[in-house]
Structure formats: C-alpha cells, structure tokens
Write a protein that holds these residues in place. Structure first.
Motif, PDB file in Angstrom:
ATOM      1  N   LYS A 258       2.083  72.119  57.744  1.00 11.70           N
ATOM      2  CA  LYS A 258       0.551  72.014  58.563  1.00 11.70           C
ATOM      3  C   LYS A 258      -0.206  73.294  58.137  1.00 11.70           C
ATOM      4  O   LYS A 258       0.233  74.525  58.602  1.00 11.70           O
ATOM      5  CB  LYS A 258       0.859  71.648  60.046  1.00 11.70           C
ATOM      6  N   MET A 259      -1.275  72.833  57.437  1.00 12.41           N
ATOM      7  CA  MET A 259      -2.056  73.810  57.300  1.00 12.41           C
ATOM      8  C   MET A 259      -3.674  73.324  57.413  1.00 12.41           C
ATOM      9  O   MET A 259      -4.589  74.028  56.877  1.00 12.41           O
ATOM     10  CB  MET A 259      -2.182  74.295  55.683  1.00 12.41           C
ATOM     11  N   ASP A 260      -3.850  72.693  58.524  1.00 10.49           N
ATOM     12  CA  ASP A 260      -5.136  72.491  58.897  1.00 10.49           C
ATOM     13  C   ASP A 260      -5.627  72.604  60.330  1.00 10.49           C
ATOM     14  O   ASP A 260      -6.437  72.147  60.957  1.00 10.49           O
ATOM     15  CB  ASP A 260      -5.392  70.799  58.713  1.00 10.49           C
ATOM     16  N   GLY A 261      -5.141  73.807  60.832  1.00  6.10           N
ATOM     17  CA  GLY A 261      -5.233  74.197  62.173  1.00  6.10           C
ATOM     18  C   GLY A 261      -6.516  75.038  62.300  1.00  6.10           C
ATOM     19  O   GLY A 261      -7.320  75.227  61.188  1.00  6.10           O
ATOM     20  N   PRO A 262      -6.967  75.359  63.531  1.00  6.34           N
ATOM     21  CA  PRO A 262      -8.515  75.872  63.683  1.00  6.34           C
ATOM     22  C   PRO A 262      -8.557  77.545  62.800  1.00  6.34           C
ATOM     23  O   PRO A 262      -9.384  78.099  62.453  1.00  6.34           O
ATOM     24  CB  PRO A 262      -8.520  76.309  65.109  1.00  6.34           C
ATOM     25  N   HIS A 263      -7.311  78.219  62.930  1.00  7.68           N
ATOM     26  CA  HIS A 263      -7.098  79.420  62.091  1.00  7.68           C
ATOM     27  C   HIS A 263      -5.873  79.269  61.244  1.00  7.68           C
ATOM     28  O   HIS A 263      -4.699  78.994  61.666  1.00  7.68           O
ATOM     29  CB  HIS A 263      -6.969  80.394  63.245  1.00  7.68           C
ATOM     30  N   ARG A 264      -5.973  79.971  59.963  1.00  6.34           N
ATOM     31  CA  ARG A 264      -4.864  79.801  58.877  1.00  6.34           C
ATOM     32  C   ARG A 264      -3.752  80.791  59.744  1.00  6.34           C
ATOM     33  O   ARG A 264      -2.655  80.420  59.530  1.00  6.34           O
ATOM     34  CB  ARG A 264      -5.309  80.379  57.598  1.00  6.34           C
ATOM     35  N   GLY A 265      -4.046  82.023  60.091  1.00  6.42           N
ATOM     36  CA  GLY A 265      -2.759  82.864  60.549  1.00  6.42           C
ATOM     37  C   GLY A 265      -3.166  84.496  60.108  1.00  6.42           C
ATOM     38  O   GLY A 265      -4.385  84.757  59.738  1.00  6.42           O
ATOM     39  N   PHE A 266      -2.464  85.171  60.504  1.00  5.08           N
ATOM     40  CA  PHE A 266      -2.559  86.644  60.393  1.00  5.08           C
ATOM     41  C   PHE A 266      -1.615  87.153  59.211  1.00  5.08           C
ATOM     42  O   PHE A 266      -0.628  86.652  58.741  1.00  5.08           O
ATOM     43  CB  PHE A 266      -2.170  87.650  61.563  1.00  5.08           C
ATOM     44  N   GLU A 373       8.876  76.723  63.477  1.00  5.19           N
ATOM     45  CA  GLU A 373       8.656  75.957  62.676  1.00  5.19           C
ATOM     46  C   GLU A 373       7.464  76.018  61.754  1.00  5.19           C
ATOM     47  O   GLU A 373       6.875  75.060  60.920  1.00  5.19           O
ATOM     48  CB  GLU A 373       8.299  74.459  63.450  1.00  5.19           C
ATOM     49  N   LYS A 374       6.772  77.346  61.841  1.00  2.00           N
ATOM     50  CA  LYS A 374       5.756  77.667  60.988  1.00  2.00           C
ATOM     51  C   LYS A 374       6.263  78.562  59.713  1.00  2.00           C
ATOM     52  O   LYS A 374       7.148  79.210  60.147  1.00  2.00           O
ATOM     53  CB  LYS A 374       4.541  78.338  61.712  1.00  2.00           C
ATOM     54  N   PRO A 375       5.622  78.566  58.610  1.00  2.00           N
ATOM     55  CA  PRO A 375       6.071  79.173  57.371  1.00  2.00           C
ATOM     56  C   PRO A 375       5.702  80.776  57.701  1.00  2.00           C
ATOM     57  O   PRO A 375       4.656  81.198  58.384  1.00  2.00           O
ATOM     58  CB  PRO A 375       5.380  78.730  56.386  1.00  2.00           C
ATOM     59  N   PHE A 499      -1.308  76.353  50.427  1.00  2.00           N
ATOM     60  CA  PHE A 499      -2.800  76.954  50.746  1.00  2.00           C
ATOM     61  C   PHE A 499      -3.683  76.077  50.587  1.00  2.00           C
ATOM     62  O   PHE A 499      -4.095  75.730  49.789  1.00  2.00           O
ATOM     63  CB  PHE A 499      -2.890  78.619  50.398  1.00  2.00           C
ATOM     64  N   PRO A 500      -4.461  75.693  51.819  1.00  2.00           N
ATOM     65  CA  PRO A 500      -5.696  74.651  51.493  1.00  2.00           C
ATOM     66  C   PRO A 500      -6.602  75.567  50.191  1.00  2.00           C
ATOM     67  O   PRO A 500      -6.661  76.671  50.170  1.00  2.00           O
ATOM     68  CB  PRO A 500      -6.364  74.571  52.580  1.00  2.00           C
ATOM     69  N   ILE A 501      -7.146  74.691  49.625  1.00  2.00           N
ATOM     70  CA  ILE A 501      -8.189  75.287  48.511  1.00  2.00           C
ATOM     71  C   ILE A 501      -9.229  76.007  48.969  1.00  2.00           C
ATOM     72  O   ILE A 501     -10.167  75.107  49.691  1.00  2.00           O
ATOM     73  CB  ILE A 501      -8.554  74.177  47.352  1.00  2.00           C
ATOM     74  N   PRO A 502      -9.642  77.246  48.827  1.00  2.20           N
ATOM     75  CA  PRO A 502     -10.671  77.753  49.566  1.00  2.20           C
ATOM     76  C   PRO A 502     -12.250  77.034  49.069  1.00  2.20           C
ATOM     77  O   PRO A 502     -12.324  76.905  47.763  1.00  2.20           O
ATOM     78  CB  PRO A 502     -10.561  79.114  49.401  1.00  2.20           C
ATOM     79  N   LYS A 503     -13.094  77.317  49.695  1.00  7.06           N
ATOM     80  CA  LYS A 503     -14.371  76.668  49.370  1.00  7.06           C
ATOM     81  C   LYS A 503     -15.028  77.930  48.427  1.00  7.06           C
ATOM     82  O   LYS A 503     -15.832  77.400  47.563  1.00  7.06           O
ATOM     83  CB  LYS A 503     -15.112  76.455  50.271  1.00  7.06           C
ATOM     84  N   GLU A 504     -14.953  79.139  48.562  1.00  5.02           N
ATOM     85  CA  GLU A 504     -15.457  80.178  47.915  1.00  5.02           C
ATOM     86  C   GLU A 504     -14.459  80.611  46.480  1.00  5.02           C
ATOM     87  O   GLU A 504     -13.381  80.207  46.388  1.00  5.02           O
ATOM     88  CB  GLU A 504     -15.346  81.501  48.602  1.00  5.02           C
ATOM     89  N   PRO A 505     -15.128  81.122  45.493  1.00  3.44           N
ATOM     90  CA  PRO A 505     -14.453  81.412  44.273  1.00  3.44           C
ATOM     91  C   PRO A 505     -13.474  82.505  44.791  1.00  3.44           C
ATOM     92  O   PRO A 505     -13.454  83.087  45.494  1.00  3.44           O
ATOM     93  CB  PRO A 505     -15.522  81.675  43.160  1.00  3.44           C
ATOM     94  N   PRO A 506     -12.460  82.793  43.831  1.00  2.00           N
ATOM     95  CA  PRO A 506     -11.580  83.649  43.936  1.00  2.00           C
ATOM     96  C   PRO A 506     -11.985  84.991  44.172  1.00  2.00           C
ATOM     97  O   PRO A 506     -13.077  84.998  43.259  1.00  2.00           O
ATOM     98  CB  PRO A 506     -10.395  83.436  42.788  1.00  2.00           C
ATOM     99  N   PRO A 507     -11.493  86.029  44.652  1.00  3.54           N
ATOM    100  CA  PRO A 507     -12.375  87.171  44.666  1.00  3.54           C
ATOM    101  C   PRO A 507     -12.649  87.950  43.394  1.00  3.54           C
ATOM    102  O   PRO A 507     -13.438  88.621  43.135  1.00  3.54           O
ATOM    103  CB  PRO A 507     -11.131  88.196  45.405  1.00  3.54           C
ATOM    104  N   SER A 508     -11.618  87.785  42.335  1.00  7.05           N
ATOM    105  CA  SER A 508     -11.902  88.353  40.856  1.00  7.05           C
ATOM    106  C   SER A 508     -13.140  87.796  40.499  1.00  7.05           C
ATOM    107  O   SER A 508     -13.912  88.578  39.679  1.00  7.05           O
ATOM    108  CB  SER A 508     -10.771  87.957  40.091  1.00  7.05           C
TER     109      SER A 508
END
Length: 514
Positions: A258-266, A373-375, A499-508
């Motif tokens: 599951k990767m659709d929670g309110p926060h991805r993680g630390f 149960e989380k990666p 990982f869900p595909i970010p809306k922003e382009p990659p940092p590079s």
C-alpha cells in the motif's frame, strides 16, 4: 565411529531446536501434518518432539536429514541450514526429487503467511458462526481443517474468504488447483507410508522432474525471496498444459505494498564523513547525502539527515525513531547509511562498529509495531572487506590498520532480521570494498539515485530498479581499469515496492530547468 556420528547428528538437532521460536515450531508442526500421525502431532510441544516423530517414522535419520532442511527452508530459517550441511541453493536443487511437504500443505501455509492482521480480522468476522476465536492465520487454517471446511479436494471456503478479504490471495488457491489437476497425468509416484495420511485424507505424491514450482506460479506473493530468503512452494518443474501457461504468465502481476496513505514515510540519512581516529575523511559523501535527500523528497518521503554520529549516537537515534508514533500514518520507512565499514557492520564517528543487523532489528514488527507489514528499506554505502590501496580520485570505504575488525564474516542475507518486509541494499558483496569518487560521490549511491529517477516514472518496482543499479555499478571501473564493484540486495519483501509516480519531474531535470 557410529557413536560419534549419532552424537553429531543429535547435536545438530539440538542446535536447530535452540534457535527456533514458538511461532516457527508451530509452522514446522503444521507442515508435518500430512507426514506424521495426527494424534501424536497434536501433543507436540517443541521442535525436538517433531524431530523424534520424524525419526520414528524414518523420515529423519543420520544418513538423511533432508526433510528437516526442507522444513527450515519453507519457514524461512535459512541461516539454520548451515547447521545441517545445506545451503538455500542446495535445498532448492534437491526439492524436485526429495521434497516431502504436500502441495496442499504448502498452499495452506503460504496463505497463512500472506494473511495480514487486518485480513485475519475480516476472515474471523465472516466465519464467526462456524469457528471459535483464534489468534493467528495459521490457527485459522488448522481450525478450518478440523471443522472439515477445507480439505485437499475442497477449497471452496478458502476461495470465498479470499474473494471477500483479499482477492490477491485467491491466486495462491488457484495455483494449487491448477497444479493439482495437472499432476496426475505426469507424476512419478513414490511409495507413501500409511502415516502419510492426515485427518484431511490428503495423500502426498512426489513428482520428480515433471513437477512445477508453486513459487513461480504464485509469484504475485513471493516472486523471488530467493534473491534473499526464499520461502514457499515446492521447487518443481512441470510442462504446464496450454491454459496453465497463460495462468502462469498472468500470475506475474505481484501485488504491491500500500502506497496511498496521507504520508509516504520517513527517510533517514546517516552520513559519517569525519572520524575521530585513523579512518580517513569520506570526501564526496556529502554529495551522496544531498542526492539521496533530493530523490527521496521527490518520492514523497520526509528526509532527515544526520552527520558524523558516533556508534552510541547511531543506536540512540535508531531507538528514538523506533518508538516514533508517526510511523502509523506512513506507508514505508527508508534508512540510508554512508560510512566506512567492515563485514556486516558500519563504523560510527568514534570508529566503533555497529552491526547492520542491530541497526535493522530496531524496526521489526515486534520492536516497531507501527511499521508492521510495511516495507522497510535500508541502503548501506560502506566497504564490507579489507583495506586496499586507494587510487586518486577513487577512495575505498575501508578500514585502516589499528582499527579492530568484526570477529567473523556476515553476509547481507544474514544481516536482515528473519521477519518479513525488509530490504537491504548493500553497495558491495561481503568481503570487498566499495568505491567513492572524492567529488562525484559513491558509485552505488549515485547509481541508485539515477535509477530511481529514471525508473520510478516507468512504474518499476524497487527490486527491478536495484537490478539496474547492479548492472550500472558492475560496468564502472576506476581510472586505471583495475578496480570493480558489485552491489548486492537482500530482502524478505512479500510484495512489490512501487513508489507512486511523482507529479514533479525528477530532481536532475529540475536542476536543468526542464
């Protein structure tokens, strides 16, 4: 001589027994249900009791201890195989000919391993009029059998449960049904002892070269724990009928965490650059830390960077994060450690070693229930072997003289806690150095960040990405053309980490103004 052999054999069994926990003994007992008389098996209290029963039925003896190796393999206790003279790979090789755990029993155990606590609650609610309350998924399987609701020829109740609780689990049952249908036309049946009949009436048949791998058929749950810690169905090789080949291909769509929670993680980044004694400064490591921060922030994680921490400070830091209540609302946890290292350990700023297994054990389901149960992903940039001559501008994250080494070699797979949902990405294989450019950063970390940026937008899972990282790093070479490096992932993941595909382009691309 015979007495010595018997003594060594029984000592092996005693060592295995001493290293098994209650849950693992319960799993062994369950897997032996079709091999041992049910009445005697019900009275089992310890692993030694199981071993005695196996010896009484002549499944286990001084000349042939494979049944025990198979059982340990199936419950994911691969570190204990060495005590029996086996490796994980050797067990896999022998399973087609010597495996004894029935296909039916494997299917039930695989289901129990993949039923989460939430799924179990729903299953108990659906079946509350038929079954008393139980505490584990394995107990649920046992009760279903005792009530006669599930047998080797009738798995309808399991199918209905899977449809209502988690349709993904239905594939395990379907794989069992498909293999069961196809076995009678192709099997080479071995003699079955009378005691091989369980209370369910399930007779175990062995097929030699023509049996298929349930593990490959059910790859949606355990695609390749063998890259670390494979567990699951019998290793068999079957030419499937046309329809089943399609089913096998369709089964490759493994479920994802599951990767659709309110926060991805630390994401913690522990970056040790300077040391108190003779270990050299790790020039270029701050570039690695910066890249990790940019990429994991882009992936939606909250990144925290800690620089130049002693061994004690590292342990205290991990303990504080272990008890952090905010993990409850997060999807995953990532920890990156950049430092000098030795086999199975990394150095603190004070040049005291910290075991990688100790680092990771803070976040097991027992120690950190919020992450159960989380990666949990760990990436280690550090040498795992002896110092080598350091060419310029390449430096090795190795130790120097007068710094104590770890007492013995520890492989990455042994560094991972024997619990599900862990991934350990090592910059190099055990015993070897890893390389870091003093300006451009470490080969491994730079390749990791680059491949994450490239492949996450394509929907690739983390293991596929790490395979690309392996390819990238393996092709790199120092300026003299004499130094090479090979990363190594190890894991106990049960699902794909995507990982869900970010809306922003990659940092590079952001840096280039795209």
């Amino acid at each position: 001589m015979d007495d010595d052999s018997s003594w060594r054999f029984r000592k092996q069994l005693l060592l295995v027994d001493e290293n098994l926990m209650a849950e693992e003994v319960a799993a062994l007992k369950f897997l032996c249900t079709d091999l041992l008389p049910f009445g005697r098996l019900e009275n089992v209290k310890s692993a030694l009791d199981i071993f005695q029963l196996l010896m009484a039925e002549d499944y286990l003896n001084e000349e042939d201890n494979f049944i025990l190796a198979e059982l340990l393999y199936r419950i994911n206790c691969h570190s204990l195989l060495r005590k029996l003279g086996y490796s994980k790979e050797k067990v896999q090789e022998c399973l087609p000919e010597k495996g004894r755990v029935s296909l039916y029993r494997q299917m039930l155990y695989e289901l129990s391993e993949n039923i989460t606590s939430e799924m179990l609650k729903e299953a108990v609610f659906l079946l509350q009029k038929r079954l008393p309350k139980q505490q584990s998924a394995l107990e649920l399987m046992i009760l279903l059998e005792k009530q006669g609701l599930v047998t080797d020829s009738n798995v309808q109740v399991l199918e209905e449960l899977c449809v209502n609780v988690s349709p993904d689990l239905l594939e395990i049952v379907n794989c069992y049904k498909q293999a069961k249908v196809s076995l009678p036309q192709q099997e080479n049946t071995l003699p079955i002892k009378e005691s091989s009949l369980s209370h369910t009436g399930d007779v175990r048949v062995l097929a030699n070269s023509q049996v298929t791998s349930f593990q490959s058929l059910s790859s949606n749950i355990n695609d390749n724990k063998a890259a670390n810690l494979t567990q699951g169905f019998s290793e068999m090789h079957l030419e499937l009928p046309g329809g089943l080949n399609n089913a096998k291909n369709e089964s490759k769509s493994m479920t994802s965490y599951k990767m659709d929670g309110p926060h991805r993680g630390f994401c913690l980044v522990i970056n040790n650059v300077e040391f108190d004694g003779s270990l050299p400064e790790r020039k270029g490591s701050c570039k690695d830390a910066g890249e990790l921060e940019r990429v994991f922030t882009w992936l939606g994680l909250d990144v925290r960077i800690y620089k130049n921490k002693t061994s004690r400070e590292i342990k205290e830091l991990l303990e504080s994060w272990q008890h952090f209540p905010g993990h409850k609302d997060r999807d995953c946890f990532v920890c990156c450690i950049l430092s000098h290292g030795e086999s199975g350990a990394i150095y603190g700023k004070d040049e005291v070693l910290v075991s990688i297994r100790t680092i990771m054990s803070h976040f097991t389901a027992k120690q950190c229930p919020q992450l159960a149960e989380k990666p949990k992903l760990f990436f280690i940039q550090a040498c795992q072997g002896k110092e080598i001559q350091q060419p310029v501008p390449i430096e090795a994250d190795a130790h120097v003289p007068n710094v104590p080494s770890t007492p013995q070699s520890v492989s990455p797979s042994e560094s991972i806690p024997e619990e599900a949902d862990f991934l350990l990405g090592m910059a190099t294989v055990d015993g070897f150095v890893s390389f870091r450019h003093i300006q451009q950063g470490a080969w491994y970390i730079q390749a990791l960040c680059s491949k994450l940026e490239l492949l996450v937008p394509r929907g690739e899972d983390i293991l596929s990405i790490l395979t690309e990282v392996n390819e990238d790093v393996s092709r790199r070479v120092d300026r003299l053309g004499t130094k090479k490096q090979m990363p190594q992932p190890a894991y106990t993941l049960r699902r794909k980490v995507i990982f869900p595909i970010p809306k922003e382009p990659p940092p590079s691309q952001q840096h280039r103004g795209f």
